[in-house]
Write a protein that holds these residues in place. Structure first.
Motif, PDB file in Angstrom:
ATOM      1  N   ASP A  73      -9.243  -4.301  -5.998  1.00  0.00           N
ATOM      2  CA  ASP A  73      -8.686  -3.153  -4.904  1.00  0.00           C
ATOM      3  C   ASP A  73      -9.520  -1.986  -4.826  1.00  0.00           C
ATOM      4  O   ASP A  73      -9.452  -1.049  -5.784  1.00  0.00           O
ATOM      5  N   VAL A  92      -5.831  -0.789  -9.320  1.00  0.00           N
ATOM      6  CA  VAL A  92      -5.102  -1.827  -9.885  1.00  0.00           C
ATOM      7  C   VAL A  92      -4.194  -1.240 -10.951  1.00  0.00           C
ATOM      8  O   VAL A  92      -3.263  -1.560 -11.707  1.00  0.00           O
ATOM      9  N   SER A 137      -0.524  -0.463 -10.687  1.00  0.00           N
ATOM     10  CA  SER A 137       0.459  -1.567 -10.825  1.00  0.00           C
ATOM     11  C   SER A 137       0.749  -1.864 -12.393  1.00  0.00           C
ATOM     12  O   SER A 137       1.737  -2.008 -12.894  1.00  0.00           O
ATOM     13  N   SER A 148       0.892  -1.156  -0.018  1.00  0.00           N
ATOM     14  CA  SER A 148       0.075  -0.096   0.038  1.00  0.00           C
ATOM     15  C   SER A 148       0.891   1.267   0.042  1.00  0.00           C
ATOM     16  O   SER A 148       1.609   1.474  -0.862  1.00  0.00           O
ATOM     17  N   GLU A 173      -1.608 -10.704 -10.558  1.00  0.00           N
ATOM     18  CA  GLU A 173      -2.787  -9.887 -10.421  1.00  0.00           C
ATOM     19  C   GLU A 173      -3.923 -11.157  -9.950  1.00  0.00           C
ATOM     20  O   GLU A 173      -4.291 -11.989 -10.776  1.00  0.00           O
ATOM     21  N   HIS A 202      -1.021  -7.330  -6.956  1.00  0.00           N
ATOM     22  CA  HIS A 202      -2.115  -6.352  -6.717  1.00  0.00           C
ATOM     23  C   HIS A 202      -3.301  -7.001  -7.014  1.00  0.00           C
ATOM     24  O   HIS A 202      -3.503  -8.270  -7.610  1.00  0.00           O
ATOM     25  N   CYS A 241       0.270  -3.708  -4.337  1.00  0.00           N
ATOM     26  CA  CYS A 241      -0.737  -2.774  -4.108  1.00  0.00           C
ATOM     27  C   CYS A 241      -0.215  -1.198  -4.078  1.00  0.00           C
ATOM     28  O   CYS A 241      -0.974  -0.562  -3.320  1.00  0.00           O
ATOM     29  N   HIS A 249      -8.228  -4.788  -1.077  1.00  0.00           N
ATOM     30  CA  HIS A 249      -6.891  -4.247  -0.883  1.00  0.00           C
ATOM     31  C   HIS A 249      -5.713  -5.018  -0.373  1.00  0.00           C
ATOM     32  O   HIS A 249      -4.462  -4.792  -0.684  1.00  0.00           O
ATOM     33  N   GLU A 286       1.638   2.347  -6.399  1.00  0.00           N
ATOM     34  CA  GLU A 286       1.610   2.971  -7.642  1.00  0.00           C
ATOM     35  C   GLU A 286       3.003   3.742  -7.785  1.00  0.00           C
ATOM     36  O   GLU A 286       3.662   4.223  -6.732  1.00  0.00           O
TER      37      GLU A 286
END
Length: 248
Positions: free
Chosen positions: A194, A199, A202, A146, A221, A190, A170, A227, A172
């Motif tokens: 989520d 997603v 990712s 996260s 995935e 991910h 998860c 999450h 970015e």
């Protein structure tokens, strides 16, 4: 006039030798007995990051010359603050703590309340870890979930050569900068559903690395799970097998 002393008159200290008369090297740093398992530690000369958890394998002190792989774990928003015990219950820190023989040194810093992962502060911690523990510098890995997934991408993009592999979960990143990772092993996780970090974050990073010619990026995935993509990832033995295969 006589001087108080002359360098030529001061005998040089004897150098240690073994039973065969061979000069022995000085002991390596970080070889003194340390408490194994999970302990709370302080960052020396800290910036924003001041505290971290250190997990040493149960056999860490058995062989002072052994160099260990290291995983640095960055937690999520829920573990920010001044209570280091919060980090013990998070992601990789929690998973590793279940196994006294977990075969990595695990370093889990804590982010202060209302702040974000700060790469310069993490760099101070990195240098301290390499200096103080029996670390294999060719096998230092970075992961996070996260907010820690964001932090993993940020550190990876800014200092790609500091690590042998990256595992952002998860999070970015910044696709326009992704080409610096085209030759680095990256395993991204991910969940498609989520609701907290879309997603797309990712997917975009994985596609950007691949569009630069990167062939070492892996992407897992899951269709469902919300999450929490980290519990399944950190409980998978295949992840640690893969990490151990990666070296700088």
């Amino acid at each position: 006039m006589m001087s108080c002393s002359r360098e030529s008159e001061v005998p040089a200290p004897a150098k240690p030798v073994d039973d065969k008369g061979t000069e022995t090297p000085p002991p390596a740093t970080g070889t003194s007995n340390l408490t194994t398992g999970v302990t709370a530690q302080k960052v020396k000369s800290p910036k924003q990051v001041t505290d971290f958890l250190r997990q040493l394998p149960a056999t860490y002190n058995d062989n002072p010359s052994k160099k260990w792989p290291v995983i640095i774990f960055l937690h999520g928003v829920g573990e920010r603050g001044n209570d280091i015990n919060q980090v013990k219950r998070a992601g990789l820190a929690a998973r590793a703590a279940q196994d006294p023989n977990f075969p990595f040194i695990v370093i889990s810093p804590q982010c202060k309340a209302s702040s974000w992962w700060d790469v310069p502060s993490l760099e101070v911690l990195y240098d301290q870890v390499v200096k103080e523990y029996n670390v294999d510098p060719s096998r230092i890995y970075l992961t996070g979930l996260s907010m820690g997934g964001y932090g993993t991408w940020s550190w990876a993009l800014g200092k790609p050569d500091r690590f042998a592999a990256f595992v952002p979960i998860c999070g970015e990143g910044t696709p326009s900068k992704a080409c610096v990772l085209k030759d680095k092993p990256v395993w991204v996780f991910h969940n498609a559903d989520d609701p907290t970090v879309p997603v797309k974050g990712s997917r975009d990073m994985v596609n950007a690395i691949r569009s630069c010619g990167g062939t070492l990026v892996k992407y897992t995935e899951n269709a469902a799970g919300g999450h929490n993509a980290w519990t399944k990832a950190y409980n998978d033995p295949a992840l640690y097998t893969w990490l151990n295969q990666q070296k700088k």
